[in-house]
Design an enzyme around this catalytic site. Structure first.
Site, mmCIF file in Angstrom:
data_model
loop_
_atom_site.group_PDB
_atom_site.id
_atom_site.type_symbol
_atom_site.label_atom_id
_atom_site.label_comp_id
_atom_site.label_asym_id
_atom_site.label_seq_id
_atom_site.Cartn_x
_atom_site.Cartn_y
_atom_site.Cartn_z
ATOM 1 N N GLN A 1 5.818 -14.202 11.668
ATOM 2 C CA GLN A 1 6.917 -13.771 12.535
ATOM 3 C C GLN A 1 7.877 -12.782 11.862
ATOM 4 O O GLN A 1 8.225 -11.758 12.445
ATOM 5 C CB GLN A 1 7.685 -15.015 13.003
ATOM 6 C CG GLN A 1 8.708 -14.730 14.079
ATOM 7 C CD GLN A 1 9.620 -15.920 14.318
ATOM 8 O OE1 GLN A 1 9.217 -17.066 14.162
ATOM 9 N NE2 GLN A 1 10.853 -15.654 14.688
ATOM 10 N N HIS B 1 -8.463 -4.625 10.683
ATOM 11 C CA HIS B 1 -7.330 -4.902 11.577
ATOM 12 C C HIS B 1 -7.753 -4.908 13.040
ATOM 13 O O HIS B 1 -7.153 -5.581 13.863
ATOM 14 C CB HIS B 1 -6.200 -3.896 11.368
ATOM 15 C CG HIS B 1 -5.441 -4.142 10.090
ATOM 16 N ND1 HIS B 1 -4.924 -5.367 9.769
ATOM 17 C CD2 HIS B 1 -5.123 -3.318 9.062
ATOM 18 C CE1 HIS B 1 -4.315 -5.290 8.598
ATOM 19 N NE2 HIS B 1 -4.432 -4.063 8.144
ATOM 20 N N ALA C 1 18.180 -25.125 11.847
ATOM 21 C CA ALA C 1 19.514 -24.575 11.564
ATOM 22 C C ALA C 1 20.336 -25.563 10.738
ATOM 23 O O ALA C 1 20.970 -25.188 9.742
ATOM 24 C CB ALA C 1 20.233 -24.250 12.873
ATOM 25 N N LYS D 1 -0.256 -25.132 14.192
ATOM 26 C CA LYS D 1 1.123 -25.050 13.689
ATOM 27 C C LYS D 1 1.436 -26.253 12.803
ATOM 28 O O LYS D 1 2.592 -26.593 12.581
ATOM 29 C CB LYS D 1 2.113 -24.973 14.859
ATOM 30 C CG LYS D 1 2.063 -23.644 15.579
ATOM 31 C CD LYS D 1 3.293 -23.345 16.378
ATOM 32 C CE LYS D 1 3.267 -21.899 16.851
ATOM 33 N NZ LYS D 1 4.341 -21.602 17.796
ATOM 34 N N ARG E 1 1.821 -13.909 1.231
ATOM 35 C CA ARG E 1 2.990 -14.447 1.943
ATOM 36 C C ARG E 1 3.638 -15.640 1.238
ATOM 37 O O ARG E 1 4.874 -15.788 1.301
ATOM 38 C CB ARG E 1 2.591 -14.800 3.380
ATOM 39 C CG ARG E 1 2.202 -13.582 4.206
ATOM 40 C CD ARG E 1 1.501 -13.971 5.494
ATOM 41 N NE ARG E 1 0.278 -14.715 5.234
ATOM 42 C CZ ARG E 1 -0.428 -15.337 6.152
ATOM 43 N NH1 ARG E 1 -0.017 -15.332 7.412
ATOM 44 N NH2 ARG E 1 -1.544 -15.969 5.840
ATOM 45 N N GLY F 1 0.807 -1.212 0.000
ATOM 46 C CA GLY F 1 0.000 0.000 0.000
ATOM 47 C C GLY F 1 0.844 1.268 0.000
ATOM 48 O O GLY F 1 1.805 1.394 0.751
ATOM 49 N N GLN G 1 -0.801 -0.451 -5.323
ATOM 50 C CA GLN G 1 -1.949 -0.368 -4.413
ATOM 51 C C GLN G 1 -2.010 1.017 -3.772
ATOM 52 O O GLN G 1 -1.026 1.493 -3.196
ATOM 53 C CB GLN G 1 -1.891 -1.418 -3.303
ATOM 54 C CG GLN G 1 -3.203 -1.381 -2.505
ATOM 55 C CD GLN G 1 -3.232 -2.287 -1.291
ATOM 56 O OE1 GLN G 1 -2.550 -2.042 -0.307
ATOM 57 N NE2 GLN G 1 -4.020 -3.350 -1.366
ATOM 58 N N ARG H 1 -10.157 -3.672 -3.833
ATOM 59 C CA ARG H 1 -10.145 -4.660 -2.745
ATOM 60 C C ARG H 1 -11.326 -4.373 -1.831
ATOM 61 O O ARG H 1 -11.346 -3.358 -1.114
ATOM 62 C CB ARG H 1 -8.818 -4.626 -1.980
ATOM 63 C CG ARG H 1 -8.688 -5.853 -1.091
ATOM 64 C CD ARG H 1 -7.276 -6.158 -0.672
ATOM 65 N NE ARG H 1 -7.236 -7.529 -0.170
ATOM 66 C CZ ARG H 1 -6.218 -8.065 0.460
ATOM 67 N NH1 ARG H 1 -5.125 -7.347 0.682
ATOM 68 N NH2 ARG H 1 -6.265 -9.307 0.874
HETATM 69 C C1 LIG Z 1 4.217 -8.158 5.266
HETATM 70 C C2 LIG Z 1 2.809 -7.943 4.819
HETATM 71 C C3 LIG Z 1 2.388 -6.696 4.395
HETATM 72 C C4 LIG Z 1 1.094 -6.510 3.913
HETATM 73 N N1 LIG Z 1 0.740 -5.291 3.421
HETATM 74 C C5 LIG Z 1 -0.471 -5.139 2.833
HETATM 75 C C6 LIG Z 1 -0.816 -3.929 2.183
HETATM 76 O O1 LIG Z 1 -0.017 -2.974 2.121
HETATM 77 N N2 LIG Z 1 -2.032 -3.841 1.610
HETATM 78 C C7 LIG Z 1 -2.931 -4.886 1.637
HETATM 79 O O2 LIG Z 1 -4.023 -4.772 1.076
HETATM 80 N N3 LIG Z 1 -2.636 -6.035 2.249
HETATM 81 C C8 LIG Z 1 -1.431 -6.191 2.838
HETATM 82 N N4 LIG Z 1 -1.116 -7.391 3.417
HETATM 83 C C9 LIG Z 1 -2.123 -8.468 3.448
HETATM 84 C C10 LIG Z 1 -1.990 -9.382 2.242
HETATM 85 O O3 LIG Z 1 -2.306 -8.707 1.056
HETATM 86 C C11 LIG Z 1 -2.913 -10.601 2.354
HETATM 87 O O4 LIG Z 1 -4.234 -10.169 2.420
HETATM 88 C C12 LIG Z 1 -2.654 -11.454 3.563
HETATM 89 O O5 LIG Z 1 -1.278 -11.658 3.754
HETATM 90 C C13 LIG Z 1 -3.367 -12.807 3.436
HETATM 91 O O6 LIG Z 1 -2.994 -13.481 2.285
HETATM 92 P P1 LIG Z 1 -1.906 -14.678 2.290
HETATM 93 O O7 LIG Z 1 -2.421 -15.720 3.229
HETATM 94 O O8 LIG Z 1 -1.848 -15.140 0.881
HETATM 95 O O9 LIG Z 1 -0.639 -14.102 2.772
HETATM 96 C C14 LIG Z 1 0.169 -7.587 3.918
HETATM 97 C C15 LIG Z 1 0.594 -8.836 4.372
HETATM 98 C C16 LIG Z 1 1.891 -9.033 4.805
HETATM 99 C C17 LIG Z 1 2.307 -10.402 5.245
HETATM 100 S S1 SF4 Z 2 7.459 -15.259 7.847
HETATM 101 FE FE1 SF4 Z 2 6.044 -16.944 8.161
HETATM 102 S S2 SF4 Z 2 4.058 -16.100 7.546
HETATM 103 FE FE2 SF4 Z 2 5.580 -14.699 6.792
HETATM 104 S S3 SF4 Z 2 5.886 -15.378 4.702
HETATM 105 FE FE3 SF4 Z 2 7.423 -16.400 5.927
HETATM 106 S S4 SF4 Z 2 6.537 -18.346 6.501
HETATM 107 FE FE4 SF4 Z 2 4.882 -17.058 5.739
#
Ligand SMILES: Cc1cc2nc3c(=O)[nH]c(=O)nc-3n(C[C@H](O)[C@H](O)[C@H](O)COP(=O)(O)O)c2cc1C
Ligand code: SF4
Length: 662
Positions: free
Chosen positions: A326, A239, A372, A409, A298, A45, A87, A201
C-alpha cells in the site's frame, strides 16, 4: 567483499532518487539499514541512459556530475560499515515516455507508449551506456552493481521470443538473444576490474507466454557466470504477468523453490527473494538449500533493524512487512515517494530521529487499541510518558483483528504481535474490556493522577445503509461475518464493492488449500516442474460452491479504487471464483428471502440466504465533545477522525506524528 551475514537488502526504487535533496534522505535511509545489519544493500533501479528512464524525470547515471551526488550515499553507508551496489535498470518498453526503446516494436500490455525498435548501432550504444553507468558507479564509491535482467525490463525483453523478433545478431536463437546481457556483464567486468562486485538479477520464472523455458534459464546463468558476474539474484515474473509474485497472497518464501532448481548449475552464489519477511523464514530457506544468500526488500522498509534484531536474538521486536504494497510499491508506481504502512519513518529518516526524543512527562490516555491507538501509545511510551491504553474489546487490534481473518491478509497478525510485544516492553498499561468515559478524566484528577491529554483512537464501525428491510435477520454487517458471529448461507449478496466488499467476497469464496506453496501454484497456474515456457500451466481453481453477488451503487468497474499493484489480483481472483459483480445498482428492499434491486431500468429479485453490508464506516467519536468539555486536550486520530477508506497507513502515521509533535 566481506559480508557480515548472508542477507541482502533487495533493490527498491524509493522515489527519493528524483526528489530535491533526495540523496541526503537516501544516505540516511541506507546508512540506518547498514547499521541495522544489511549485509549488502542494492539501490533502487537507476537508468544507464535517457531512453531507459522509467519516467521522463526518472533517475539516470550518465555523467560524472551525477556520480558526485551519489557520493553522499556511498560515504554514509561505508561510514556505517555497510556495502552498497547500484542497480542498473533500463526500462525498455516499460519506460513511461515516448522515447522508450525495445529490441522490437510492440507496446507492453501495461505500457502506454509504443517503443522504438533499437537499431544494431542503438544496441551497441545501449551496452556502452550500461558499462559507462557501472564505471560511474565505481567512481561514485559503490562496491558493485546489480544488472537488472528480470521483471520484464529491457534485458528480459531481449531474452524472450515474446518481445525479441529481431533477425540480426541480437535475435533468433537463444544463444543470440542472450548475447545482450552477456556483452553487458563481460564489458562491465573488463571496465571495472576484478575487485568490483557484479550481481545479475536473472528472471528465473517469467510467468508470461513465450517466456524463457527452464533450459534457457540455466543456459543464461552459465553464460552470465562465464561473462564474469559474482552473484546471481532471482527475479520472478514480469510486471505484465497476471500472477501475483510479491503480494500478500503469495505464501512466505513462495518462490524459493525456483532458485533451488538452479543451485548446482553454476558455481556462483545464488540469491533467493520474494516474500521472505522474517529471519526464521530466511533461515529455513537457507537450511533447505534453496539458495546461498537471501534478499529481503520490503522487510527493510518495515524495520530498518531487522537483521540486527535477529542477530541479537530480539526477533520479538521486529516490525514485520505484511506485504500489503500500500505505501511502498503502489506509491512507486504512481511516481510518489515510497513509505511503509507499519513504519511511518520509512523514507523519512531525516525528518524523524531514530530514537524517540526523551523527556515527555506526565500521563496520557489512549482510547482504542486498533492500529492508531497502538501506534500512538507506543510512541508516547518510547518518549518517556506514562501511558494508559483503553480497549473496549477483550483483545488489542481493532480492524486488524478483522483483517487477519481475510485469506492472504494473515500477515496482519504479525503487526498485532509486534505491537503487543513492544507495548509490553515499553511499559504501556493496557486495559482490555474497558470503555473509557469522559468522567474518567475527572476521576483521575481527583485521585491526584491526572491525564495530560487524551488521544481518541476509537476507530470505526460499519455503516448500515438505509434500505427498507435493513433490520431483517438475513441482513448483517461485515464485521460480524469476519468475526464468525454470523454463519452466512450459500447465496450471499454483498452491498458495497470497495476494499471491504472485496475482502469479504474473498473470505466467503475462498477454497481451502491456496495458502500452501503447492496450492498457490495450482490456483495461479505456475508450473512447479518448470517444464513449460514461462513457467505457465493451466490453473486449477476449485470452487467452494457459494453463490456471491458483489453489488455497488456506482456505475463502472467494481474495485477501481483498490491498490495499484494489488487491485488486479483481487479483481481476477473474484472473477475466477465466479463472483458476480453488478455495478449501477439501486437498492429497493431487503426481504426475508433476498433483495430487490434495480439495474438500468430493470427490477430484479436475488434469492439469498444473507445480505452483508460492506457499505462504508462511521467514526466512533460521539464522546469527543463531552471529553473536550472537561477541558482536557483531546486529539482525534485515525478512523475516529476520518472513517473513509479504513486507512491503516494514515492511522499508524497520525498516531506516531502526534506523539512526536508533543
Ligand atoms: C517500493 C519498491 C520499489 C522496488 N523497486 C525495484 C527496483 O528498482 N528494482 C528491482 O529490481 N526491484 C525493485 N523492487 C522489487 C524488490 O526488489 C523485490 O523483488 C520485491 O519487493 C520482493 O521482495 P520482498 O518480498 O523481499 O519485498 C521494488 C519493490 C518495492 C516494494
Ligand atoms: S507498505 Fe506494506 S508491503 Fe510495503 S513495506 Fe510496508 S508493510 Fe511491507
Amino acid at each position: 567483499m566481506t559480508m557480515p551475514n548472508r542477507s541482502i537488502m533487495g533493490s527498491m526504487h524509493m522515489g527519493l532518487e528524483e526528489e530535491p535533496g533526495g540523496f541526503t534522505k537516501l544516505a540516511k535511509f541506507y546508512a540506518e539499514r547498514a547499521e541495522g545489519g544489511a549485509g549488502l544493500i542494492v539501490t533502487g533501479g537507476i537508468s544507464p541512459n535517457r531512453a531507459g528512464k522509467l519516467a521522463p524525470h526518472g533517475a539516470a547515471l550518465m555523467r560524472s556530475s551525477q556520480a558526485a551526488k551519489h557520493r553522499e550515499v556511498t560515504d554514509a553507508v561505508h561510514a556505517a560499515d555497510g556495502r552498497i551496489a547500484l542497480q542498473i535498470l533500463h526500462g525498455g518498453r516499460y519506460s513511461y515516455h515516448p522515447f522508450c526503446v525495445a529490441p522490437s516494436k510492440g507496446k507492453a500490455p501495461i505500457g502506454k507508449f509504443s517503443p522504438w525498435a533499437l537499431s544494431g548501432r542503438g544496441v551497441e550504444r545501449t551496452i556502452q551506456a550500461y558499462v559507462r553507468c557501472a564505471v560511474l558507479a565505481r567512481e561514485a564509491g559503490y562496491d558493485g552493481v546489480e544488472v537488472m535482467g528480470s521483471e520484464g525490463y529491457l534485458i528480459n525483453q531481449f531474452l524472450v521470443r515474446r518481445t525479441n523478433h529481431r533477425s540480426d545478431q541480437w535475435g533468433g536463437e537463444f544463444s543470440q538473444r542472450v548475447r545482450f546481457p552477456e556483452e553487458i556483464v563481460s564489458r562491465i567486468r573488463q571496465a571495472c576490474g576484478p575487485d568490483f562486485a557484479i550481481m545479475y538479477r536473472l528472471s528465473m520464472l517469467d510467468l508470461v507466454e513465450e517466456g524463457n523455458g527452464w533450459g534457457e534459464v540455466v543456459e543464461q546463468a552459465q553464460v552470465i557466470e562465464a561473462a564474469g558476474a559474482d552473484i546471481i539474484n532471482t527475479g520472478i515474473g514480469w510486471h505484465e504477468a497476471r500472477i501475483p509474485t510479491i503480494a500478500a497472497m503469495v505464501p512466505r518464501a513462495g518462490f524459493a523453490w525456483v532458485t533451488k532448481k538452479l543451485m548446482g548449475q553454476v558455481d556462483l552464489p545464488l540469491v533467493t527473494t520474494n516474500r521472505i519477511n522474517m529471519p526464521e523464514v530466511a533461515e529455513q530457506v537457507l537450511a533447505d538449500g534453496c539458495a546461498d544468500l537471501v534478499s529481503m526488500a520490503r522487510p527493510w522498509l518495515a524495520d530498518g533493524d531487522i537483521m540486527a534484531k535477529a542477530i541479537e536474538g530480539r526477533e520479538g521486536e521486529i516490525n514485520t512487512c505484511i506485504a500489503c504494497n500500500q505505501a511502498c510499491l503502489d506509491r512507486t508506481f504512481k511516481g510518489q515517494v515510497a513509505g511503509c504502512v507499519v513504519n511511518p519513518r520509512a523514507g523519512r529518516e531525516t525528518e524523524f530521529t531514530k530514537a524517540a526524543p526523551q523527556g515527555l512527562e506526565g500521563r496520557y490516555a489512549v482510547v482504542g487499541g486498533g492500529p492508531a491507538g497502538m501506534s500512538t501509545a507506543l510512541e508516547l511510551a518510547k518518549r518517556g510518558a506514562t501511558v494508559d491504553l483503553y480497549e473496549a474489546q477483550e483483545k488489542l487490534g481493532g480492524q486488524f483483528l478483522l483483517a487477519h481473518q481475510i485469506p492472504g491478509k494473515e500477515e496482519f497478525a504479525e503487526t498485532l504481535r509486534y505491537y503487543q510485544h513492544e507495548l509490553d516492553r515499553h511499559g504501556v498499561r493496557i486495559h482490555l474490556g474497558t470503555r473509557f468515559e469522559p468522567t474518567d478524566v475527572g476521576a483521575a484528577q481527583e485521585k491526584g493522577d491526572p491525564f495530560k491529554a487524551v488521544a481518541w483512537c476509537a476507530g470505526i464501525r460499519p455503516r448500515v445503509p438505509s434500505i427498507p428491510g435493513n433490520d431483517l435477520p438475513i441482513a448483517v454487517p461485515y464485521d460480524k461475518v469476519l468475526r464468525g458471529e454470523v454463519e452466512v448461507g450459500q447465496r450471499v449478496a454483498l452491498i458495497g464493492a470497495g476494499g471491504i466488499g472485496f475482502d469479504v467476497a474473498d473470505f466467503l469464496s475462498h477454497p481451502h488449500g491456496e495458502e500452501t506453496v503447492d496450492g498457490f501454484r495450482k490456483s495461479w497456474g505456475i508450473d512447479g516442474n518448470l517444464e513449460h515456457d514461462g513457467g505457465l500451466i493451466e490453473p486449477q481453481r476449485p470452487d467452494n460452491g457459494r453463490t456471491l453477488y458483489l453489488l455497488q451503487r456506482k456505475e463502472g468497474k467494481p474495485g477501481k479504487g483498490l491498490g495499484k499493484t494489488t487491485g488486479w489480483i483481487h479483481r481476477l481472483t473474484l472473477r475466477f471464483r465466479g463472483v458476480k459483480a453488478i455495478p449501477g445498482v439501486t437498492y429497493k428492499a431487503i426481504e426475508p428471502t433476498g433483495i430487490r434491486i434495480e439495474v438500468g431500468d430493470k427490477e430484479q429479485f436475488l434469492e439469498l440466504d444473507n445480505v452483508v453490508f460492506c457499505s462504508g464506516q462511521l467514526s466512533n467519536n460521539e464522546p469527543v465533545e463531552a471529553l473536550e468539555a472537561t477541558g482536557i486536550p483531546v486529539s482525534v486520530i485515525g478512523g475516529a477522525k476520518v472513517a473513509y477508506g479504513i486507512d491503516a497507513e494514515r492511522a499508524i502515521r497520525e498516531g506516531f506524528e502526534w506523539a512526536r509533535s508533543l
